[in-house]
Design an enzyme around this catalytic site. Sequence first.
Site, PDB file in Angstrom:
ATOM      1  N   TYR A 118     -47.819  31.339 -21.104  1.00  0.00           N
ATOM      2  CA  TYR A 118     -47.628  32.423 -20.139  1.00  0.00           C
ATOM      3  C   TYR A 118     -48.991  32.781 -19.561  1.00  0.00           C
ATOM      4  CZ  TYR A 118     -46.942  37.149 -18.337  1.00  0.00           C
ATOM      5  OH  TYR A 118     -46.908  38.259 -17.528  1.00  0.00           O
ATOM      6  N   GLU A 206     -47.475  35.871 -11.688  1.00  0.00           N
ATOM      7  CA  GLU A 206     -46.952  35.671 -13.041  1.00  0.00           C
ATOM      8  C   GLU A 206     -46.426  34.243 -13.122  1.00  0.00           C
ATOM      9  OE1 GLU A 206     -43.422  37.810 -14.460  1.00  0.00           O
ATOM     10  OE2 GLU A 206     -44.564  38.313 -16.261  1.00  0.00           O
TER      11      GLU A 206
END
Length: 396
Positions: A118, A206
């Site tokens: 991530y 993101e």
Amino acid sequence: MNLHEYQGKEILASFGVATQKGIVALNIDEAVAAAAQLTKDTGTSWHVIKAQIHAGGRGKGGGVKLAKSLEEVKTISRDIIGMQLITPQTPPEGKKVSKVLIAEDVYYPGDSEPKEFYVSVLLNRASGKNMIMYSTEGGMDIESVAEKTPELIFTEEIDPGHGLQSFQARNVAFNLGLSGFAFKEMVKFITALYNAYIGADASLFEINPVLKTSDDKIIAVDAKITLDDNALFRHKDHEGLRDLTEENPTEVEAREVGLNYVALEGNVGCMVNGAGLAMATMDLIKQSGGAPANFLDVGGTADAARVETAFRLILKDPKVAAILVNIFGGIVRCDRVAQGIVDAYKNMGDAINVPIIVRLQGTNADISKKLIDDSGLNVLSAIAFEEAAQIVKEAL
Ligand code: GDP
Ligand code: MN
């Protein structure tokens, strides 16, 4: 302004960030043609079909599927295009899918060790610095990682005046447990990603997951990007990226007439001048037991035409049970605003079907209160803030 995944990936690629290749498609024929083109360009024989909506968690809702042949590209696209996709991030009724991204499969068949990370880049308002937030636990939703295993989330704070330092990019690669070629690839990836964030004037990147393939390539597989609206004037090419079907129609309309309107969940419509007073007004409504239905800053000019436009926008929301007008008359005199409200009200007639509470403070506040009280309209006036809140409470 939020972007679709395919638009975000185009921006990333233009800054040299390694991304999963894909082509957007509006119908089944385009989907099949896109898949064939990708096979030609990349050699891939498998494709992922990805619903393009402004919400994450699409995989969980059935909006991301692997196709192992052109026939499957066809059947899966048929299922996804036009579907009402429900994910943990959509409204309960879901969102209609009108586009899909056909992407190369980057999880090689039989790959025993693809690793999902991530990575996000965002502004830390508290420190006034940009921040890279990253984790070894990619692919799943980061909120639950933050809740259960916060020690697996790392951050690098970047002073915007100095930019990303090379040791910081190396920190990221190191903390993600990489070595050798993959380490170098990650340093390159993070450097390009940060450049893209700055270059595109984004407020959020993101990338979940960032994939490490078994041959140690680092690739952005997803892209959730928010661009900073305040910087859009510097990027004329970005204006076309806005997807109005994804936005609240009243917010779109307000923007067109130059009003600053944000829809919220409550039942008290607000019309205020100045963003600071608008925030304070919403707090006061909350404290008095109500909930704001919107944020609306009418700005410096509150004449009859503008007040009417604002009333009409607020009343489009069926949840609105009362409207609180809270205006400070500094440059603009309160009695002029009051006259604007009275004129707008008379002009709108039956269109106003909820009580209106007006609190005017500042120059000629007392004259304006009398003007409203004498108008014979269903408008309740106040000069003190708390008094206005009390009247709202009673009116609901
Ligand atoms: P999200 O669910 O909206 O966050 O959409 P993502 O783009 O993150 O995709 C969801 C999941 O689909 C990813 O976490 C991957 O596990 C999977 N996925 C995405 N691309 C590929 C691919 O090329 N091949 C395979 N096999 N799976 C993929
Ligand atoms: Mn994702």
